[in-house]
Design a protein around this motif. Structure first.
Motif, PDB file in Angstrom:
ATOM      1  N   VAL A 109     -23.873  52.890  37.130  1.00  0.00           N
ATOM      2  CA  VAL A 109     -24.804  53.533  36.206  1.00  0.00           C
ATOM      3  C   VAL A 109     -25.685  54.548  36.939  1.00  0.00           C
ATOM      4  CG1 VAL A 109     -26.739  53.172  34.632  1.00  0.00           C
ATOM      5  CG2 VAL A 109     -24.847  51.527  34.685  1.00  0.00           C
ATOM      6  N   ASN A 110     -26.317  54.104  38.041  1.00  0.00           N
ATOM      7  CA  ASN A 110     -27.334  54.951  38.672  1.00  0.00           C
ATOM      8  C   ASN A 110     -26.775  56.028  39.599  1.00  0.00           C
ATOM      9  OD1 ASN A 110     -29.495  53.583  37.393  1.00  0.00           O
ATOM     10  ND2 ASN A 110     -29.060  51.854  38.758  1.00  0.00           N
ATOM     11  N   ALA A 111     -25.460  56.019  39.804  1.00  0.00           N
ATOM     12  CA  ALA A 111     -24.883  57.029  40.704  1.00  0.00           C
ATOM     13  C   ALA A 111     -24.668  58.370  40.017  1.00  0.00           C
ATOM     14  CB  ALA A 111     -23.559  56.510  41.265  1.00  0.00           C
ATOM     15  N   PHE A 112     -24.997  58.469  38.725  1.00  0.00           N
ATOM     16  CA  PHE A 112     -24.673  59.689  37.975  1.00  0.00           C
ATOM     17  C   PHE A 112     -25.857  60.230  37.183  1.00  0.00           C
ATOM     18  CE2 PHE A 112     -20.937  57.024  38.350  1.00  0.00           C
ATOM     19  CZ  PHE A 112     -20.021  57.901  38.922  1.00  0.00           C
ATOM     20  N   GLU A 113     -25.795  61.535  36.937  1.00  0.00           N
ATOM     21  CA  GLU A 113     -26.693  62.184  35.971  1.00  0.00           C
ATOM     22  C   GLU A 113     -25.829  62.555  34.772  1.00  0.00           C
ATOM     23  OE1 GLU A 113     -29.836  62.444  36.584  1.00  0.00           O
ATOM     24  OE2 GLU A 113     -29.855  62.167  38.759  1.00  0.00           O
ATOM     25  N   ALA A 299     -29.543  62.475  25.252  1.00  0.00           N
ATOM     26  CA  ALA A 299     -28.754  61.796  24.219  1.00  0.00           C
ATOM     27  C   ALA A 299     -27.599  61.030  24.858  1.00  0.00           C
ATOM     28  CB  ALA A 299     -28.225  62.812  23.213  1.00  0.00           C
ATOM     29  N   HIS A 300     -26.983  61.645  25.854  1.00  0.00           N
ATOM     30  CA  HIS A 300     -25.860  61.005  26.552  1.00  0.00           C
ATOM     31  C   HIS A 300     -26.331  59.729  27.255  1.00  0.00           C
ATOM     32  CE1 HIS A 300     -22.379  61.676  29.704  1.00  0.00           C
ATOM     33  NE2 HIS A 300     -22.377  60.455  29.209  1.00  0.00           N
ATOM     34  N   LYS A 301     -27.458  59.830  27.933  1.00  0.00           N
ATOM     35  CA  LYS A 301     -27.995  58.686  28.684  1.00  0.00           C
ATOM     36  C   LYS A 301     -28.266  57.502  27.744  1.00  0.00           C
ATOM     37  CE  LYS A 301     -31.331  57.601  32.174  1.00  0.00           C
ATOM     38  NZ  LYS A 301     -32.335  58.037  33.082  1.00  0.00           N
ATOM     39  N   ALA A 302     -28.914  57.787  26.616  1.00  0.00           N
ATOM     40  CA  ALA A 302     -29.274  56.717  25.667  1.00  0.00           C
ATOM     41  C   ALA A 302     -28.018  56.092  25.058  1.00  0.00           C
ATOM     42  CB  ALA A 302     -30.172  57.287  24.572  1.00  0.00           C
ATOM     43  N   PHE A 303     -27.054  56.928  24.691  1.00  0.00           N
ATOM     44  CA  PHE A 303     -25.829  56.422  24.077  1.00  0.00           C
ATOM     45  C   PHE A 303     -25.029  55.581  25.085  1.00  0.00           C
ATOM     46  CE2 PHE A 303     -21.285  56.908  23.035  1.00  0.00           C
ATOM     47  CZ  PHE A 303     -21.296  56.335  21.770  1.00  0.00           C
ATOM     48  N   TRP A 304     -24.948  56.060  26.299  1.00  0.00           N
ATOM     49  CA  TRP A 304     -24.214  55.362  27.362  1.00  0.00           C
ATOM     50  C   TRP A 304     -24.802  53.962  27.575  1.00  0.00           C
ATOM     51  CZ3 TRP A 304     -24.632  57.207  33.167  1.00  0.00           C
ATOM     52  CH2 TRP A 304     -23.751  56.480  33.955  1.00  0.00           C
ATOM     53  N   ALA A 305     -26.131  53.893  27.668  1.00  0.00           N
ATOM     54  CA  ALA A 305     -26.792  52.590  27.874  1.00  0.00           C
ATOM     55  C   ALA A 305     -26.491  51.650  26.700  1.00  0.00           C
ATOM     56  CB  ALA A 305     -28.300  52.794  28.029  1.00  0.00           C
TER      57      ALA A 305
END
Ligand code: ASP
Length: 323
Positions: A109-113, A299-305
């Protein structure tokens, strides 16, 4: 002599300085695809790369870094310089690997933007042309009767095809033999040759083979039928609503890529998703571009989580059917 020394110093300084967003990109970008060339993820990446490249006035070259269910490609990007010149196109795998893999060479998770969401692609459940089943109900019966004698091709642990195969096995309560490939392009070749029995794969690869009759199609994995395959029933119509999955794709940069660079990539992604050529090609393959407000880092970050949370209990429940 002095002039040459000054030139050398300024060249070194130039290389050492991080690019600003205004300068980005000033050279070719590499877009990593974690599955085989010619497959359904690769097709999306190549279309996108070409169109984003036009907006960025730079070439985007696609490199297929395949293997280990798509995690080798992710590793490459997680370990790349965080400068925006090495980016990743991946799919729902990014939401399932945090549950499926106990140990990876990168933090899943944390290795990407996240840069933005790209496209949600439906899946189709296919069989070799001479499989002795003609409906989804007959396929289920055939799989139950054959158990581990039946083969299901996939692209390895974490792949979309493997997720769909896991849901299918869990729903019918039968374990079959899974055969992993470096992507579903080679898996499809084995299905066409009749050397594997079943494959679940994105419409971005399968429509062509369904239409020319070289494979059997049993169901689509969406809640509604698809307009590109109006005669094909949904898994829910076949009594298996839990075999429902949409393969969303997203674009990623390595962690710590400067925010202005991530935002520039996101704007290029949005431009590509408005490109009439992309819209048409996506429609031909049974999909649509994500809306502009989903092609953004937040939006991508929230959806991914949310997707990681949504799939965790499902994968844990179906665990005995994973590879
Ligand atoms: N469809 C593949 C998967 O199962 C990936 C690919 O080859 O594009 O994830």
């Amino acid at each position: 002599m002095l002039r040459r020394t000054l030139q050398a110093i300024s060249a070194v300084l130039f290389l050492a300085l991080p690019a600003t967003a205004a300068e980005f990109p000033d050279r070719t970008i590499t877009l990593i695809v974690p599955y085989a060339a010619g497959g359904p993820t690769d097709v999306v990446a190549r279309l996108l790369g070409e169109s984003m490249g036009r907006d960025l006035h730079q070439n985007i070259v696609v490199e297929n870094v395949t293997g280990a269910g798509g995690t080798l490609g992710s590793t490459r990007v997680a370990q790349a310089r965080p400068d925006g010149y090495t980016i990743l196109l991946h799919h729902i795998n990014m939401a399932t690997t945090p549950t499926l893999y106990r140990r990876l060479p990168y933090d899943p998770v944390n290795a990407f933007e996240p840069v933005g969401l790209v496209t949600p692609v439906p899946m189709t459940i296919l069989g070799r042309r001479d499989l002795p089943a003609n409906t989804f109900a007959e396929l289920v019966e055939w799989l139950r009767a054959n158990g581990e004698r039946a083969n299901l091709a996939d692209a390895g642990l974490g792949a979309a095809s493997q997720l769909c195969g896991t849901l299918l096995q869990h729903s019918i309560g039968t374990r079959v033999t899974t055969v992993p490939f470096r992507g579903t392009a080679p898996a499809m070749q084995e299905l066409l040759a009749g050397r594997v029995d079943v494959l679940c794969d994105q419409t971005t690869q399968t429509l062509e083979y369904i239409r020319n009759g070289s494979v059997k199609v049993f169901a689509v994995t969406t809640p509604e039928r698809l307009s590109v395959l109006p005669d094909v029933p949904t898994t829910a119509e076949g009594g298996m609503p839990s075999v429902q999955v949409m393969i969303w794709h997203g674009l990623y940069a390595p962690h710590a890529t400067p925010r202005p660079v991530v935002e520039r990539l996101s704007r290029a992604l949005q431009a590509a998703l408005r490109d009439p050529r992309i819209i048409q090609r996506f429609a031909d393959m049974g999909t649509v571009p994500e809306p502009q407000d989903r092609a953004t880092p937040d939006a991508h970050k929230a959806f991914w989580a949310a997707e990681i949370d949504r799939w965790r209990p499902i994968l844990q429940a179906a665990g005995q059917y994973a590879d």
